[in-house]
Design a protein around this motif. Sequence first.
Motif, PDB file in Angstrom:
ATOM      1  N   ALA A   1      -0.478 -11.812  -9.071  1.00 25.71           N
ATOM      2  CA  ALA A   1      -1.148 -10.513  -8.998  1.00 25.71           C
ATOM      3  C   ALA A   1      -0.530  -9.634  -7.913  1.00 25.71           C
ATOM      4  CB  ALA A   1      -2.642 -10.711  -8.738  1.00 25.71           C
ATOM      5  N   LEU A   2      -0.133 -10.224  -6.791  1.00 25.92           N
ATOM      6  CA  LEU A   2       0.554  -9.445  -5.763  1.00 25.92           C
ATOM      7  C   LEU A   2       1.857  -8.878  -6.304  1.00 25.92           C
ATOM      8  CD1 LEU A   2      -0.041 -11.740  -2.650  1.00 25.92           C
ATOM      9  CD2 LEU A   2      -0.985  -9.447  -2.992  1.00 25.92           C
ATOM     10  N   ALA A   3       2.608  -9.698  -7.040  1.00 28.51           N
ATOM     11  CA  ALA A   3       3.858  -9.226  -7.637  1.00 28.51           C
ATOM     12  C   ALA A   3       3.590  -8.116  -8.646  1.00 28.51           C
ATOM     13  CB  ALA A   3       4.599 -10.392  -8.295  1.00 28.51           C
ATOM     14  N   ASP A   4       2.537  -8.247  -9.450  1.00 26.31           N
ATOM     15  CA  ASP A   4       2.196  -7.201 -10.410  1.00 26.31           C
ATOM     16  C   ASP A   4       1.916  -5.874  -9.698  1.00 26.31           C
ATOM     17  OD1 ASP A   4       2.409  -8.954 -12.528  1.00 26.31           O
ATOM     18  OD2 ASP A   4       0.250  -9.325 -12.695  1.00 26.31           O
ATOM     19  N   GLY A   5       1.136  -5.939  -8.615  1.00 25.13           N
ATOM     20  CA  GLY A   5       0.805  -4.720  -7.887  1.00 25.13           C
ATOM     21  C   GLY A   5       2.022  -4.076  -7.254  1.00 25.13           C
ATOM     22  N   ILE A   6       2.915  -4.908  -6.733  1.00 25.15           N
ATOM     23  CA  ILE A   6       4.129  -4.381  -6.099  1.00 25.15           C
ATOM     24  C   ILE A   6       5.056  -3.781  -7.145  1.00 25.15           C
ATOM     25  CG2 ILE A   6       6.232  -5.119  -4.906  1.00 25.15           C
ATOM     26  CD1 ILE A   6       4.350  -7.081  -3.339  1.00 25.15           C
ATOM     27  N   ALA A   7       5.192  -4.433  -8.297  1.00 20.89           N
ATOM     28  CA  ALA A   7       6.038  -3.896  -9.362  1.00 20.89           C
ATOM     29  C   ALA A   7       5.493  -2.565  -9.868  1.00 20.89           C
ATOM     30  CB  ALA A   7       6.135  -4.905 -10.507  1.00 20.89           C
ATOM     31  N   ALA A   8       4.176  -2.454  -9.988  1.00 23.10           N
ATOM     32  CA  ALA A   8       3.576  -1.194 -10.432  1.00 23.10           C
ATOM     33  C   ALA A   8       3.799  -0.089  -9.404  1.00 23.10           C
ATOM     34  CB  ALA A   8       2.080  -1.389 -10.680  1.00 23.10           C
ATOM     35  N   LEU A   9       3.708  -0.436  -8.137  1.00 20.12           N
ATOM     36  CA  LEU A   9       3.955   0.544  -7.082  1.00 20.12           C
ATOM     37  C   LEU A   9       5.400   1.022  -7.120  1.00 20.12           C
ATOM     38  CD1 LEU A   9       3.125   2.056  -4.495  1.00 20.12           C
ATOM     39  CD2 LEU A   9       3.676  -0.028  -3.208  1.00 20.12           C
ATOM     40  N   LEU A  10       6.349   0.099  -7.292  1.00 16.24           N
ATOM     41  CA  LEU A  10       7.764   0.463  -7.364  1.00 16.24           C
ATOM     42  C   LEU A  10       8.019   1.412  -8.531  1.00 16.24           C
ATOM     43  CD1 LEU A  10      10.745   0.089  -6.501  1.00 16.24           C
ATOM     44  CD2 LEU A  10      10.807  -1.916  -8.019  1.00 16.24           C
ATOM     45  N   ALA A  11       7.408   1.146  -9.671  1.00 18.86           N
ATOM     46  CA  ALA A  11       7.622   1.994 -10.840  1.00 18.86           C
ATOM     47  C   ALA A  11       7.067   3.401 -10.634  1.00 18.86           C
ATOM     48  CB  ALA A  11       6.980   1.343 -12.065  1.00 18.86           C
ATOM     49  N   ARG A  12       6.026   3.503  -9.811  1.00 14.34           N
ATOM     50  CA  ARG A  12       5.324   4.781  -9.640  1.00 14.34           C
ATOM     51  C   ARG A  12       5.895   5.640  -8.516  1.00 14.34           C
ATOM     52  NH1 ARG A  12       0.784   2.553  -9.083  1.00 14.34           N
ATOM     53  NH2 ARG A  12       0.466   2.743  -6.853  1.00 14.34           N
ATOM     54  N   GLU A  13       6.353   4.993  -7.420  1.00 18.47           N
ATOM     55  CA  GLU A  13       6.766   5.716  -6.213  1.00 18.47           C
ATOM     56  C   GLU A  13       8.272   5.594  -5.993  1.00 18.47           C
ATOM     57  OE1 GLU A  13       4.671   7.518  -4.432  1.00 18.47           O
ATOM     58  OE2 GLU A  13       2.877   6.903  -5.545  1.00 18.47           O
ATOM     59  N   THR A  14       8.890   6.669  -5.536  1.00 16.62           N
ATOM     60  CA  THR A  14      10.336   6.645  -5.275  1.00 16.62           C
ATOM     61  C   THR A  14      10.666   5.813  -4.057  1.00 16.62           C
ATOM     62  OG1 THR A  14      10.548   8.845  -6.243  1.00 16.62           O
ATOM     63  CG2 THR A  14      12.364   8.082  -4.849  1.00 16.62           C
ATOM     64  N   ASP A  15       9.875   5.958  -2.993  1.00 16.01           N
ATOM     65  CA  ASP A  15      10.069   5.185  -1.759  1.00 16.01           C
ATOM     66  C   ASP A  15       8.716   4.652  -1.307  1.00 16.01           C
ATOM     67  OD1 ASP A  15      12.961   5.463  -0.774  1.00 16.01           O
ATOM     68  OD2 ASP A  15      12.421   7.545  -1.251  1.00 16.01           O
ATOM     69  N   SER A  16       8.639   3.341  -1.068  1.00 17.52           N
ATOM     70  CA  SER A  16       7.372   2.757  -0.650  1.00 17.52           C
ATOM     71  C   SER A  16       7.648   1.510   0.200  1.00 17.52           C
ATOM     72  CB  SER A  16       6.502   2.400  -1.854  1.00 17.52           C
ATOM     73  OG  SER A  16       7.209   1.602  -2.782  1.00 17.52           O
ATOM     74  N   LEU A  17       6.616   1.088   0.902  1.00 17.76           N
ATOM     75  CA  LEU A  17       6.676  -0.111   1.738  1.00 17.76           C
ATOM     76  C   LEU A  17       5.467  -0.958   1.417  1.00 17.76           C
ATOM     77  CD1 LEU A  17       7.766  -1.792   4.186  1.00 17.76           C
ATOM     78  CD2 LEU A  17       6.359  -0.325   5.659  1.00 17.76           C
TER      79      LEU A  17
END
Length: 314
Positions: free
Chosen positions: A269-285
């Motif tokens: 689930a952590l990986a799912d959330g991080i992958a979704a964030l990457l797809a949505r945002e150009t730069d994120s941490l």
Amino acid sequence: MRRQIIVLFCSLFWFVPPALWAQEGAQQQASQQASAPGAANRGALFKVVQDGHTLYLFGTIHVGAPDFYPLEGRVLGALERASVLALEIDPLADPGRMAQAVQQYGMYARGAGTAQAALPAPYRPRLERLLRQYALDADTVASMKPWLLASVLTVSEFSAQGYDTALAVDAWLARQAHQRKLPVLELESPESQMALFDRMTAEEQSRFLQEGIDAIEDHQQASQAREIAEAWRAADAAALDTLARKAAEDDTFSGRFVQRMLLDGRNPALADGIAALLARETDSLAAIGVLHLVGTNSVPELLRKRGLAVERIY
């Protein structure tokens, strides 16, 4: 390896006192601005890329010490560029929500029992000695469920070794984000984290607490607290990988619980959330407990299996 210590890599940073976050903020922010260029690597850092979007994935520890800061320039640069900071939970969120989750999942209903009563008789005076050792008020902890009391003892042992939840890396990052008006995304919730512990039966919770008491008394927790904190402080990849291997091989009840529920159970689930964030945002941490980033079925490994480009920087 006694796994109550490992918990500090995985969860439980909701013990950080909110008043101390504010007290430390200005001093630490000035420190990082003054000396960040020469700061040492800490924890572990990965770069994840897809379709022109970049996410930095940082491994944290949920306690801290003054010399953990400032964080090094690549982490601070990623925070500066990010449009969102993602954490397991935001420790600066509504404290009432945290307290409600603790009450729901970590405390007995009035008159329903005590952690001490859940222990076999030989363990009860041993628990009393530890409460005195850590200056924990017996009345305050009386209504805690055994899993929560075991976690409090773990935090107390880290404090005895000089590591402070008030200086937790997640809380430090959250404070920087809030000061900059940067949105903070929660990948989990206090309720979801605490509910995992409350899934243990009464007998299992008693074993969890018994193993924590054993580990403190035979000084395993003290040595492991130092080992874990030093591995994070030095960004020692080999030491972190060794800790992950030991964790996977631990056949104690608490060891199996933490590996199955707190690591393997949460990583997808952590990986799912991080992958979704990457797809949505150009730069994120994103910053999560460092043991989620190493070993078999780690979050970086799961992201690679999704076809993302993942580079370990350190």
